[in-house]
Design a protein around this motif. Structure first.
Motif, PDB file in Angstrom:
ATOM      1  N   ALA A 122       0.845  -1.195   0.000  1.00 28.93           N
ATOM      2  CA  ALA A 122       0.000   0.000   0.000  1.00 28.93           C
ATOM      3  C   ALA A 122       0.879   1.243   0.000  1.00 28.93           C
ATOM      4  CB  ALA A 122      -0.923   0.001   1.213  1.00 28.93           C
ATOM      5  N   GLN A 123       0.394   2.308  -0.596  1.00 33.81           N
ATOM      6  CA  GLN A 123       1.082   3.600  -0.664  1.00 33.81           C
ATOM      7  C   GLN A 123       2.456   3.503  -1.336  1.00 33.81           C
ATOM      8  OE1 GLN A 123      -0.862   6.138   0.154  1.00 33.81           O
ATOM      9  NE2 GLN A 123      -2.373   4.621   0.780  1.00 33.81           N
ATOM     10  N   ALA A 124       2.533   2.706  -2.393  1.00 34.51           N
ATOM     11  CA  ALA A 124       3.774   2.555  -3.155  1.00 34.51           C
ATOM     12  C   ALA A 124       3.507   2.828  -4.627  1.00 34.51           C
ATOM     13  CB  ALA A 124       4.339   1.143  -2.966  1.00 34.51           C
ATOM     14  N   ASP A 125       4.562   3.223  -5.337  1.00 34.78           N
ATOM     15  CA  ASP A 125       4.450   3.509  -6.764  1.00 34.78           C
ATOM     16  C   ASP A 125       4.906   2.307  -7.577  1.00 34.78           C
ATOM     17  OD1 ASP A 125       3.558   6.168  -6.406  1.00 34.78           O
ATOM     18  OD2 ASP A 125       5.622   6.847  -6.094  1.00 34.78           O
ATOM     19  N   TYR A 126       4.137   1.992  -8.628  1.00 34.74           N
ATOM     20  CA  TYR A 126       4.441   0.853  -9.505  1.00 34.74           C
ATOM     21  C   TYR A 126       4.188   1.244 -10.953  1.00 34.74           C
ATOM     22  CZ  TYR A 126       4.333  -2.081  -5.320  1.00 34.74           C
ATOM     23  OH  TYR A 126       4.584  -2.638  -4.084  1.00 34.74           O
ATOM     24  N   VAL A 127       4.782   0.457 -11.860  1.00 30.88           N
ATOM     25  CA  VAL A 127       4.517   0.603 -13.298  1.00 30.88           C
ATOM     26  C   VAL A 127       4.237  -0.787 -13.846  1.00 30.88           C
ATOM     27  CG1 VAL A 127       5.403   1.321 -15.545  1.00 30.88           C
ATOM     28  CG2 VAL A 127       6.056   2.598 -13.488  1.00 30.88           C
ATOM     29  N   TYR A 128       3.014  -0.989 -14.342  1.00 28.45           N
ATOM     30  CA  TYR A 128       2.646  -2.239 -15.002  1.00 28.45           C
ATOM     31  C   TYR A 128       2.977  -2.092 -16.481  1.00 28.45           C
ATOM     32  CZ  TYR A 128      -0.212  -5.738 -17.340  1.00 28.45           C
ATOM     33  OH  TYR A 128      -0.627  -6.763 -18.152  1.00 28.45           O
ATOM     34  N   THR A 129       3.676  -3.089 -17.053  1.00 30.95           N
ATOM     35  CA  THR A 129       4.005  -3.054 -18.474  1.00 30.95           C
ATOM     36  C   THR A 129       3.538  -4.334 -19.152  1.00 30.95           C
ATOM     37  OG1 THR A 129       6.205  -3.985 -18.105  1.00 30.95           O
ATOM     38  CG2 THR A 129       6.034  -1.577 -18.146  1.00 30.95           C
ATOM     39  N   CYS A 130       3.182  -4.189 -20.422  1.00 32.89           N
ATOM     40  CA  CYS A 130       2.729  -5.343 -21.201  1.00 32.89           C
ATOM     41  C   CYS A 130       2.895  -5.030 -22.683  1.00 32.89           C
ATOM     42  CB  CYS A 130       1.258  -5.621 -20.892  1.00 32.89           C
ATOM     43  SG  CYS A 130       0.585  -7.029 -21.786  1.00 32.89           S
ATOM     44  N   THR A 131       3.330  -6.026 -23.449  1.00 35.64           N
ATOM     45  CA  THR A 131       3.420  -5.896 -24.902  1.00 35.64           C
ATOM     46  C   THR A 131       2.436  -6.861 -25.534  1.00 35.64           C
ATOM     47  OG1 THR A 131       5.730  -5.231 -24.799  1.00 35.64           O
ATOM     48  CG2 THR A 131       4.943  -6.095 -26.902  1.00 35.64           C
ATOM     49  N   LEU A 132       1.633  -6.340 -26.445  1.00 40.18           N
ATOM     50  CA  LEU A 132       0.597  -7.136 -27.107  1.00 40.18           C
ATOM     51  C   LEU A 132       0.820  -7.165 -28.606  1.00 40.18           C
ATOM     52  CD1 LEU A 132      -2.488  -5.445 -25.441  1.00 40.18           C
ATOM     53  CD2 LEU A 132      -1.545  -7.634 -24.811  1.00 40.18           C
ATOM     54  N   ALA A 133       0.537  -8.304 -29.204  1.00 38.50           N
ATOM     55  CA  ALA A 133       0.515  -8.394 -30.663  1.00 38.50           C
ATOM     56  C   ALA A 133      -0.901  -8.056 -31.114  1.00 38.50           C
ATOM     57  CB  ALA A 133       0.908  -9.795 -31.111  1.00 38.50           C
ATOM     58  N   ILE A 134      -1.028  -7.039 -31.942  1.00 38.00           N
ATOM     59  CA  ILE A 134      -2.339  -6.651 -32.453  1.00 38.00           C
ATOM     60  C   ILE A 134      -2.680  -7.611 -33.598  1.00 38.00           C
ATOM     61  CG2 ILE A 134      -3.731  -4.772 -33.403  1.00 38.00           C
ATOM     62  CD1 ILE A 134      -2.453  -4.226 -30.587  1.00 38.00           C
ATOM     63  N   PRO A 135      -3.775  -8.361 -33.495  1.00 43.69           N
ATOM     64  CA  PRO A 135      -4.107  -9.340 -34.539  1.00 43.69           C
ATOM     65  C   PRO A 135      -4.144  -8.715 -35.932  1.00 43.69           C
ATOM     66  CG  PRO A 135      -5.573  -9.604 -32.667  1.00 43.69           C
ATOM     67  CD  PRO A 135      -4.786  -8.344 -32.425  1.00 43.69           C
ATOM     68  N   GLY A 136      -3.553  -9.407 -36.895  1.00 44.68           N
ATOM     69  CA  GLY A 136      -3.471  -8.904 -38.258  1.00 44.68           C
ATOM     70  C   GLY A 136      -4.804  -8.873 -38.990  1.00 44.68           C
ATOM     71  N   HIS A 137      -5.795  -9.601 -38.491  1.00 45.46           N
ATOM     72  CA  HIS A 137      -7.087  -9.658 -39.174  1.00 45.46           C
ATOM     73  C   HIS A 137      -8.028  -8.522 -38.776  1.00 45.46           C
ATOM     74  CE1 HIS A 137      -7.843 -11.687 -35.331  1.00 45.46           C
ATOM     75  NE2 HIS A 137      -9.080 -11.254 -35.468  1.00 45.46           N
ATOM     76  N   LEU A 138      -7.625  -7.686 -37.822  1.00 44.85           N
ATOM     77  CA  LEU A 138      -8.527  -6.621 -37.378  1.00 44.85           C
ATOM     78  C   LEU A 138      -8.729  -5.597 -38.489  1.00 44.85           C
ATOM     79  CD1 LEU A 138      -7.369  -5.916 -33.721  1.00 44.85           C
ATOM     80  CD2 LEU A 138      -9.380  -7.173 -34.492  1.00 44.85           C
ATOM     81  N   PRO A 139      -9.949  -5.158 -38.683  1.00 53.14           N
ATOM     82  CA  PRO A 139     -10.210  -4.125 -39.698  1.00 53.14           C
ATOM     83  C   PRO A 139      -9.866  -2.746 -39.151  1.00 53.14           C
ATOM     84  CG  PRO A 139     -12.232  -4.682 -38.573  1.00 53.14           C
ATOM     85  CD  PRO A 139     -11.162  -5.602 -38.019  1.00 53.14           C
ATOM     86  N   GLU A 140      -9.998  -1.747 -39.981  1.00 55.38           N
ATOM     87  CA  GLU A 140      -9.827  -0.375 -39.525  1.00 55.38           C
ATOM     88  C   GLU A 140     -11.021  -0.040 -38.638  1.00 55.38           C
ATOM     89  OE1 GLU A 140      -9.662   4.004 -41.571  1.00 55.38           O
ATOM     90  OE2 GLU A 140      -8.516   2.373 -42.488  1.00 55.38           O
ATOM     91  N   VAL A 141     -10.740   0.242 -37.365  1.00 57.25           N
ATOM     92  CA  VAL A 141     -11.826   0.429 -36.410  1.00 57.25           C
ATOM     93  C   VAL A 141     -11.327   1.246 -35.217  1.00 57.25           C
ATOM     94  CG1 VAL A 141     -11.357  -1.721 -35.147  1.00 57.25           C
ATOM     95  CG2 VAL A 141     -13.665  -0.785 -35.148  1.00 57.25           C
ATOM     96  N   ASP A 142     -12.229   2.009 -34.624  1.00 51.51           N
ATOM     97  CA  ASP A 142     -11.937   2.742 -33.391  1.00 51.51           C
ATOM     98  C   ASP A 142     -12.527   1.947 -32.234  1.00 51.51           C
ATOM     99  OD1 ASP A 142     -10.712   4.807 -34.795  1.00 51.51           O
ATOM    100  OD2 ASP A 142     -12.592   5.897 -35.047  1.00 51.51           O
ATOM    101  N   VAL A 143     -11.721   1.734 -31.210  1.00 52.44           N
ATOM    102  CA  VAL A 143     -12.160   0.951 -30.047  1.00 52.44           C
ATOM    103  C   VAL A 143     -11.846   1.704 -28.764  1.00 52.44           C
ATOM    104  CG1 VAL A 143     -11.807  -1.272 -31.208  1.00 52.44           C
ATOM    105  CG2 VAL A 143     -10.004  -0.338 -29.797  1.00 52.44           C
ATOM    106  N   VAL A 144     -12.549   1.336 -27.708  1.00 51.92           N
ATOM    107  CA  VAL A 144     -12.219   1.792 -26.363  1.00 51.92           C
ATOM    108  C   VAL A 144     -11.591   0.595 -25.661  1.00 51.92           C
ATOM    109  CG1 VAL A 144     -13.094   2.621 -24.154  1.00 51.92           C
ATOM    110  CG2 VAL A 144     -14.069   3.492 -26.295  1.00 51.92           C
TER     111      VAL A 144
END
Length: 191
Positions: A122-144
């Motif tokens: 508690a009361q500490a600073d952290y940084v979560y990191t992650c690298t994702l591969a964006i699927p190649g089949h996704l169309p042009e789209v806006d997402v949240v």
């Protein structure tokens, strides 16, 4: 061989395509110069154990950030904890027109390979990191995008931010080449 004003039309098309590709690579290189961007318009979506201080997405050069299908994207979420956490699970969702779809993570255990050392204090600073591969089949789209760090079935940390998914540049060049190849130039009658 089609000729327009004494020039071979097929050579003109090839020259145009090569020129367009070179210009695009120059533009792409300038865009990539700003490789990491802070996302100022993230929203907290119900965090009960942490306060997010910043969110960075790489690569990102626009607002909202644009990710390229078939490429990798990395996120770094800086936060300060308000409660202790032992087992932390990461979850990512993409929402399109209010339909929330889970996105598989390479490592769901947020205490492994994510820059976090658990248990979180508690009361500490952290940084979560992650690298994702964006699927190649996704169309042009806006997402949240919604990123959750879950502890005991509660959203210890929850943020949402907009992202634009775009096809890779090689797909764009293929489409442009197909359009240019379909263009039939008709010589003007200069008589």
């Amino acid at each position: 061989m089609k000729v327009l004003f004494g020039l071979d039309i097929n050579k003109m098309k090839d020259t145009f395509i090569v020129g367009f590709i070179l210009a695009s690579f120059c533009l792409y290189g300038n865009v990539q110069a700003e490789i990491r961007k802070n996302i100022p318009d993230f929203l907290d979506c119900g965090s009960v154990g942490a306060k997010v201080t910043s969110v960075d997405l790489t690569p990102c050069s626009s607002d909202p950030c644009t990710v390229i299908s078939g490429k990798k994207s990395s996120i770094a979420v800086s936060f300060q904890t308000t409660a202790v956490a032992t087992n932390v699970t990461a979850k990512v969702y993409g929402s399109i027109a209010s339909v929330k779809v889970p996105f598989p993570l390479p490592q769901a255990d947020a205490c492994q390979k994510s820059n976090l050392t658990c248990p979180l204090k508690a009361q500490a600073d952290y940084v979560y990191t992650c690298t994702l591969a964006i699927p190649g089949h996704l169309p042009e789209v806006d997402v949240v995008v919604e990123l959750d760090l879950v502890v005991d079935d509660k959203k210890y940390l929850c943020i949402e931010f907009p992202v634009s998914v775009r096809p890779s540049s090689s797909k764009i060049f293929q489409k442009i080449k197909a359009i240019v190849d379909d263009v039939e130039l008709i010589p003007a009658d200069l008589s």
